[in-house]
Design an enzyme around this catalytic site. Structure first.
Site, short mmCIF file in Angstrom:
data_model
loop_
_atom_site.label_atom_id
_atom_site.label_comp_id
_atom_site.label_asym_id
_atom_site.label_seq_id
_atom_site.Cartn_x
_atom_site.Cartn_y
_atom_site.Cartn_z
N HIS A 1 5.29 -5.43 -2.02
CA HIS A 1 6.32 -4.35 -1.72
C HIS A 1 6.36 -3.53 -2.75
CE1 HIS A 1 9.97 -3.10 0.92
NE2 HIS A 1 10.17 -2.63 -0.32
N HIS B 1 6.24 1.03 -3.60
CA HIS B 1 6.00 2.39 -2.96
C HIS B 1 5.16 3.38 -3.65
CE1 HIS B 1 9.19 1.87 0.16
NE2 HIS B 1 9.52 1.14 -0.31
N HIS C 1 11.58 -2.44 6.88
CA HIS C 1 12.59 -2.53 5.89
C HIS C 1 14.02 -2.96 6.73
CE1 HIS C 1 10.36 -0.36 2.94
NE2 HIS C 1 11.17 -0.37 2.10
N GLU D 1 18.46 -4.63 3.81
CA GLU D 1 18.51 -4.27 2.75
C GLU D 1 20.08 -3.56 2.22
OE1 GLU D 1 16.77 -1.08 -0.95
OE2 GLU D 1 16.31 -0.96 1.08
N HIS E 1 13.02 -6.78 2.17
CA HIS E 1 14.45 -7.12 1.45
C HIS E 1 15.05 -8.11 2.13
CE1 HIS E 1 13.91 -3.74 -1.44
NE2 HIS E 1 13.59 -2.87 -0.26
N ASP F 1 9.33 -2.64 -5.91
CA ASP F 1 9.59 -1.38 -5.02
C ASP F 1 9.40 -0.22 -5.57
OD1 ASP F 1 11.08 -0.81 -2.92
OD2 ASP F 1 12.95 -1.28 -3.52
#
Length: 358
Positions: A15, A17, A212, A215, A236, A294
């Site tokens: 995970h 980005h 997602h 979170e 998350h 992340d």
């Protein structure tokens, strides 16, 4: 005390980005080259604007992308370069397999409505974005000797993009794309027809699915992700403990949770101290989870940041770090043959079995 630099030569990350893992030098280079205004003209100055280290809100975090994405979006060279440099970055961190995610539409300036980041209309479509990212990732794989796959993100606030995103997943399946994701404002329901239809098509075509969820949203968002979108992994998921029955069901289904401790603190997703963080419950319950960075650009971090938090504040042992990486490998979206090779390499590195070529 566990020395991560010596022990964790090999890690798996699921995970992270792409748009949150760009080198600040590259942002400055393309901003200058393209004549795009940035909030600073030095690395230190830019990082003071983009990054932060004290807890804020998810909204505050998301606003950081407005400061720099226009320097990269809409430029094929820039997009290919950040993908290549991402692979270099992860290789230096000791990661041997990584799945990087992004929304193609957020890097485009043509064939997308609305055009993001206040860009003028250009000629880079979402399809061009995926092609450019793939080139950069594959070049990086060859040079830095790690394996990389990608995940294409739908955005909750832009459901009209989702039909095209699943088609891009199909077109670029295993080149390098392996899955679809849903990110963004969790108050927008996953039951929206465009999101739901995209995920139904993904499942029909054998495209893997992560979402997602939980979170900053409630456990109900996680329930929708699993029951409506048929998610195989949850990004998350910290708020799962609001619904113990749902948590028990996902444990039984061996759903994988992509956990990001440092991110969860800075976005305000988890307001407790690290000593009382939900990660500890996942660990003690023997859940299927991984640790991930992340958005390392904005959080001024590496994957090692999250491992050190787990070691120093959550009483993680060497065995637990081994276990979570093996679980990450088992839950990754590689084809079975390549997944088994990855597992063999980890087992060999951890002194468990002999390695096979990966």
């Amino acid at each position: 005390m566990l020395d991560l630099y010596n022990f964790y030569l090999l890690q798996v990350e699921l995970h992270v980005h792409l748009d949150g893992a760009i080198k600040p030098e590259t942002i400055l280079y393309f901003g200058k080259k393209r004549g795009i205004h940035l909030p600073a003209d030095t690395v230190d100055g830019l990082m003071k604007q983009i990054s932060y280290s004290e807890p804020e809100s998810l909204t505050y975090f998301l606003q950081k992308f407005d400061l720099y994405m226009a320097a990269i979006a809409g430029d094929r060279e820039a997009i290919q370069r950040i993908a290549y440099e991402f692979v270099e970055m992860k290789a230096k961190e000791g990661v041997i397999y990584v799945e990087v995610r992004y929304c193609p539409h957020l890097f485009a300036n043509c064939g997308v409505d609305p055009i993001p980041w206040k860009q003028k209309k250009g000629d880079v479509t979402p399809d061009d974005v995926v092609s450019s990212v793939n080139q950069g990732l594959k070049e990086g794989e060859k040079v830095f000797n790690i394996k990389v796959k990608s995940i294409l993100c739908c955005m909750r606030n832009n459901p009209c993009w989702s039909p095209e995103i699943v088609e891009l997943c199909k077109k670029y399946w295993n080149d390098t794309v392996v899955a679809i994701d849903l990110a963004g404002n969790e108050s927008v329901s996953a039951s929206c027809s465009d999101h739901r239809n995209a995920y139904e098509e993904a499942e029909r075509c054998g495209i893997h699915r992560t979402v997602h969820a939980g979170e900053v949203g409630t456990s109900q968002v996680i329930k929708e992700a699993v029951d409506i979108l048929k998610a195989e992994r949850i990004g998350h998921g910290y708020h799962i403990f609001e619904d113990e029955q749902l948590y028990k069901r996902l444990l039984e289904k061996n759903i994988h949770f992509e956990l990001c401790p440092w991110s969860s603190r800075l976005t305000g997703a988890c307001k407790t101290s690290f000593e009382k963080h939900p990660v500890i419950r996942f660990m003690k319950d023997g859940a299927n989870y991984s640790l991930n960075s992340d958005d390392p650009l904005i959080f001024r971090s590496t994957i090692d940041t999250d491992y050190r938090i787990a070691r120093d504040h959550m009483e993680f042992t060497e065995e637990e770090f081994k276990k979570l990486n093996i679980n990450a490998a088992k839950s990754c979206f590689l084809e079975e043959k390549d997944k088994n090779k990855l597992l063999c390499k980890l087992h060999e590195a951890y002194g468990m079995v002999k390695s096979k070529e990966f």
